[in-house]
Every structure is written in C-alpha cells, then in structure tokens.
Motif scaffolding. Structure first.
Motif, PDB file in Angstrom:
ATOM      1  N   CYS A 191      -3.931  -1.652   3.000  1.00  0.00           N
ATOM      2  CA  CYS A 191      -3.344  -3.004   3.191  1.00  0.00           C
ATOM      3  C   CYS A 191      -3.933  -4.075   2.592  1.00  0.00           C
ATOM      4  O   CYS A 191      -3.421  -4.937   1.660  1.00  0.00           O
TER       5      CYS A 191
ATOM      6  N   LEU B 237      -2.846  -3.653  -1.175  1.00  0.00           N
ATOM      7  CA  LEU B 237      -1.516  -4.211  -1.262  1.00  0.00           C
ATOM      8  C   LEU B 237      -1.390  -5.913  -1.522  1.00  0.00           C
ATOM      9  O   LEU B 237      -0.744  -6.347  -2.078  1.00  0.00           O
ATOM     10  N   ASN B 238      -2.301  -6.366  -0.672  1.00  0.00           N
ATOM     11  CA  ASN B 238      -2.340  -7.788  -0.603  1.00  0.00           C
ATOM     12  C   ASN B 238      -3.009  -8.348  -1.927  1.00  0.00           C
ATOM     13  O   ASN B 238      -2.543  -9.432  -2.242  1.00  0.00           O
TER      14      ASN B 238
ATOM     15  N   ASN C 188      -0.238  -8.262  -4.317  1.00  0.00           N
ATOM     16  CA  ASN C 188       0.727  -9.388  -4.049  1.00  0.00           C
ATOM     17  C   ASN C 188       0.074 -10.691  -4.483  1.00  0.00           C
ATOM     18  O   ASN C 188       1.137 -11.375  -5.259  1.00  0.00           O
TER      19      ASN C 188
ATOM     20  N   SER D   9       5.787  -3.992   0.742  1.00  0.00           N
ATOM     21  CA  SER D   9       4.778  -2.908   0.424  1.00  0.00           C
ATOM     22  C   SER D   9       5.437  -1.890  -0.653  1.00  0.00           C
ATOM     23  O   SER D   9       4.832  -1.440  -1.592  1.00  0.00           O
TER      24      SER D   9
END
Length: 474
Positions: free
Chosen positions: A264, A267-268, A271, A293
């Motif tokens: 996570c 992915l952040n 992003n 995601s």
C-alpha cells in the motif's frame, strides 16, 4: 507432456457429477466467442502442509478421496464445466453440451522438486511451475472446459493446478468455481457431511439470456475466427468449425518466473508521483483525487517491463497494452454478481509507441489506462470492440511489443481454503504464453498487489533493478 521433469503421475480420474444430473446445453454469448481460440487460463495454488498431512500415505488415503468427492459435489452446481464445447453442423455457433458420464479430468501427481524453491517469489526457472498445470484437451470436434492437477510435494505441501477454457470462464468465474470447490472440501473435512450445502453467493447462474446482442457481435466474432482459421491454413482443407485452441507455446527457454509485491505504501508513492506530474502536464484538465491500485500497479509494472526489454534488446522500443474490462456492471441490463461465464473484453490503451520508455512513462501510461476506463464507463464496454482483432494484427505487424494483463487484485485468491489453511502462494502460470502481467491481491497485506511475470532472464534482472529503484523515492 514435455514439462513433467520432476513429476510422477499416479492416477488420472474422470470426476463426474452425481448420477442424478440431467443432460444440459447452453449457448455461447459474444463474450464467450471473443475468447474461443484463446489459450487456457492456467493458475496454481500452493499450500504448505505439516508433515503429517503431506506424508504420501495420508495424502493418497485421506486427502485425495475428499478432493475427488467434493469436486464431484461441486460439479453438480457447475454442470456445464463437466461437458464439452462442440459445434454442431446445423448450429451457426458453438455450444456447451453436458451429457451424463461427462466429467472433469483430475490428475494426481507427485513431485520431487524442492517445494520451497518452487514457491519462492524471486526469479527461478519458468518451467518449474509449468509442470504443475494439466493439459486441456481441444480437437477439431470438441474442447474440454477445465482440467485439474493435484501434486504432492512429500513432507512439504501440495499444489492445485487448474487449466480453464477462456471461452467458458473468465477470471471472476473461474475463481468462483475454485472458491465453491474449496468450500465444499473444507465443509466435508470439518463436518464429515456427505453433501454440504453450497453458500448462496457461490451458486452460479448460467442464464445466457441476460446477455443481449443487438449488434450481432456473436456473428461478427464467429466469422472473424473462421477467417483467422482460413488464413492460418491457406493451403489446407480444414474444418472451419474446428475447436482446437490456438495456444502460444510457453516461453520457457532462458526464461525465469517471478512475483513482485507492491505494498500500500508503494502504491501511494506511485499515486503521488503520477498526480504530481498530472498537475504539470495537464493544467487544463482536472486530475482525479486518487488512482486505483489496478491503474497504478499496471502502469508501474508496464514501464519497468518496457524499459527492461528495451535495455536488453535495443531494437524493441514500441509497446502497447491491452487489458481485460469486466462488463458485469457496464452493460445496459445489469448482470448478477453470480453470473457464470465470460463477461470481459480486451481494450487497448491510447498511447504513443514510445510512451512506455520515456522518462515520464509511468505518468503517461497511468493516465492512458485511467482515461480508457473512463471512456469505457461513459460509452460502454462494447465501444470499438469490432476492431479489436484487426488492431491486434496491425500492432503486431508494425513491430509493437504487445503486453497483456490477466488476473485481478480483486479476486481474493489468498482466502481460498480447502480445509488445510490459506494458500502460501498463488501463481498465474499462463503469463508465460506471450508477454503478460498477472495480477493478484497481496498475501501479506490488504490492499497490496502481487505482479507475476515470465521474462528472459537478462530482461528480468534489469526489470528487478528498475522495479526496486523506482520505489526508492522520497
């Protein structure tokens, strides 16, 4: 088979549903026919077992009978899977036909390979997992729908390999079947019931009437496959209704298989990086608050793949990406969640040939995937689908490296428990048929994503460096 290097086949069963079942016929929809000649979807579930349960005596005397009986009970609910795809002479399109005594091939095997080596996520020989997948039979006159192989690794664990015909099962449907079988098996172990009741959410619907085809896409796709068959065998008199799968041979020589994890936190980071560039490059277009995601995992992996391939094979610099879009929530008539069959179509993203290897490649590719999903949501999953075959042919002829996508990080594969715990690893084996990324939810973290790949070993080395270095950002 060529891949059974460390495999000993002990038995092959034809597992049939309970004898009370009746003959069944179902038509194929245009979603099904789109994938008619496509290679099987091949996946392996690995389970670590204590020595007592993975001892050959316990495995063959206790586990195999339970797996067989629970599979039979499950097929009572998924009857067409025990049948065959056929193409009657009087029928304009193929159908699925089940008759009593039809069944599913179940291989019981044993491997002397090192279980820990097979399940490791770091790069290893691509052929190791390939030997755990059964052959799916297809001929001119019929095609099987699923085949299964259960392989014991003595005193370590077992694997369950499933090969599924893409014309009958998409990823969501095949996962639903595996979940149903696992549920029946676990209930049998826990309660010793002879015929457990299947959970309502795992009860499939085979109602093909809910898939409307006002534009006759079924006819379009059928004719396209007949045209492809004629071109593939121009000097031969062939049965244009033949059902043999056009499976690409697995890439095994000099290839390695690996699984990469995006947490996570990873992915952040991706992003934030993408959205920061969005503000710079597209000031007149409102940027999304966040990206999914799926978009982030695909874009990041695709760019690392493209740059690794281009870094090793300098002449390869043009790339394209096609991904599967689920139509269950994107058709005019809603499709129930338990609909069993294909409901996905492939969509190409709109990128420039060199976008994947540019410095800002992750942003460019992520935006293209996001924009394509938005277009599909606004205009429907069928937008431009008639040209899908010709676009693939054109890109291939122009020297593009076409990267495909299979699996999903939404299927919940790491929750599938047959009664001896959750999987240690789940691997999408069919990514070795071409250039593909296989997605799955993370075993270790809710919201994380696993990315499975098979690449040339030199390409994989560079990919690994790019993948890890790219995440070391502040």
């Amino acid at each position: 088979m060529a891949f059974n290097n460390n495999i000993k086949i002990h038995e092959q069963f034809n597992v049939v549903p309970p004898s009370s079942t009746q003959p069944t016929t179902i038509p194929l929809t245009f979603f099904d026919i789109f994938w008619l000649k496509f290679h099987p979807v091949e996946r392996v579930f690995f389970y670590t077992l204590p020595n007592s349960q993975s001892h050959p005596t316990f495995f063959f005397q206790k586990l195999v009978p339970i797996l067989k009986s629970s599979l039979s009970l499950t097929l009572q609910h998924f009857l067409p899977l025990a049948g065959k795809i056929i193409w009657p002479s009087e029928s304009p399109q193929p159908i699925v036909q089940y008759t009593p005594n039809n069944g599913v091939s179940l291989l019981i095997a044993e491997s002397d390979a090192d279980f820990d080596r097979v399940i490791e996520k770091s790069p290893h020989e691509a052929s190791l997992s390939r030997s755990l997948i059964p052959h799916l039979e297809s001929t001119d006159s019929f095609a099987s729908i699923i085949s299964i192989q259960v392989t014991l690794f003595p005193n370590s664990g077992l694997s369950i390999g499933i090969s599924a015909h893409h014309a009958i099962l998409d990823g969501k449907s095949s996962t639903m079947f595996i979940k149903a079988w696992a549920y029946m098996c676990k209930k049998t172990i826990e309660t010793e019931e002879e015929s457990p009741t299947l959970l309502p959410e795992l009860e499939p619907s085979f109602n093909r009437e809910i898939i409307k085809d006002p534009n006759q896409l079924g006819v379009t796709f059928t004719n396209k496959w007949i045209e492809i068959i004629s071109k593939k065998f121009p000097n031969e008199k062939v049965n244009k209704k033949n059902l043999k799968i056009f499976a690409l041979e697995p890439k095994l020589e000099d290839s390695v298989r690996a699984t990469f994890k995006l947490t996570c936190e990873d992915l952040n980071k991706i992003n934030q990086m993408v959205l920061a560039k969005w503000e710079i490059f597209d000031k007149n277009e409102s940027k999304p608050n966040t990206l999914s995601s799926f978009v982030l995992a695909c874009a990041y992996s695709l760019v690392c793949i493209a740059k690794a391939i281009q870094g090793v094979e300098k002449e390869k610099e043009k790339f394209a990406f096609v991904f599967a879009v689920d139509g269950r929530r994107r058709l005019e008539s809603p499709i129930p969640n338990n609909y069993f069959g294909n409901c996905v179509l492939g969509h190409f993203i709109d990128t420039q040939p060199l976008d994947f290897i540019k410095e800002d490649g992750v942003y460019l590719v992520a935006k293209s995937i996001h924009d394509k999903i938005k277009i599909v949501n606004d205009k429907g999953i069928l937008e431009g689908v008639e040209e899908r075959f010709s676009k693939y042919s054109y890109l291939s002829s122009e020297g593009f490296q076409i990267i495909g996508q299979t699996g999903s990080n939404k299927f919940g594969v790491y929750g599938i428990d047959f009664g001896w715990g959750k999987p240690t690893k789940v691997e999408m084996i069919s990514v070795d048929r071409g250039l593909n990324i296989g997605l799955a939810d993370s075993k270790d973290e809710s919201g994380g994503v696993e990315v499975g790949l098979v690449l040339n070993k030199h390409v994989m080395n560079l990919f690994s460096i790019l993948f890890r270095e790219g995440l070391c950002i502040n």
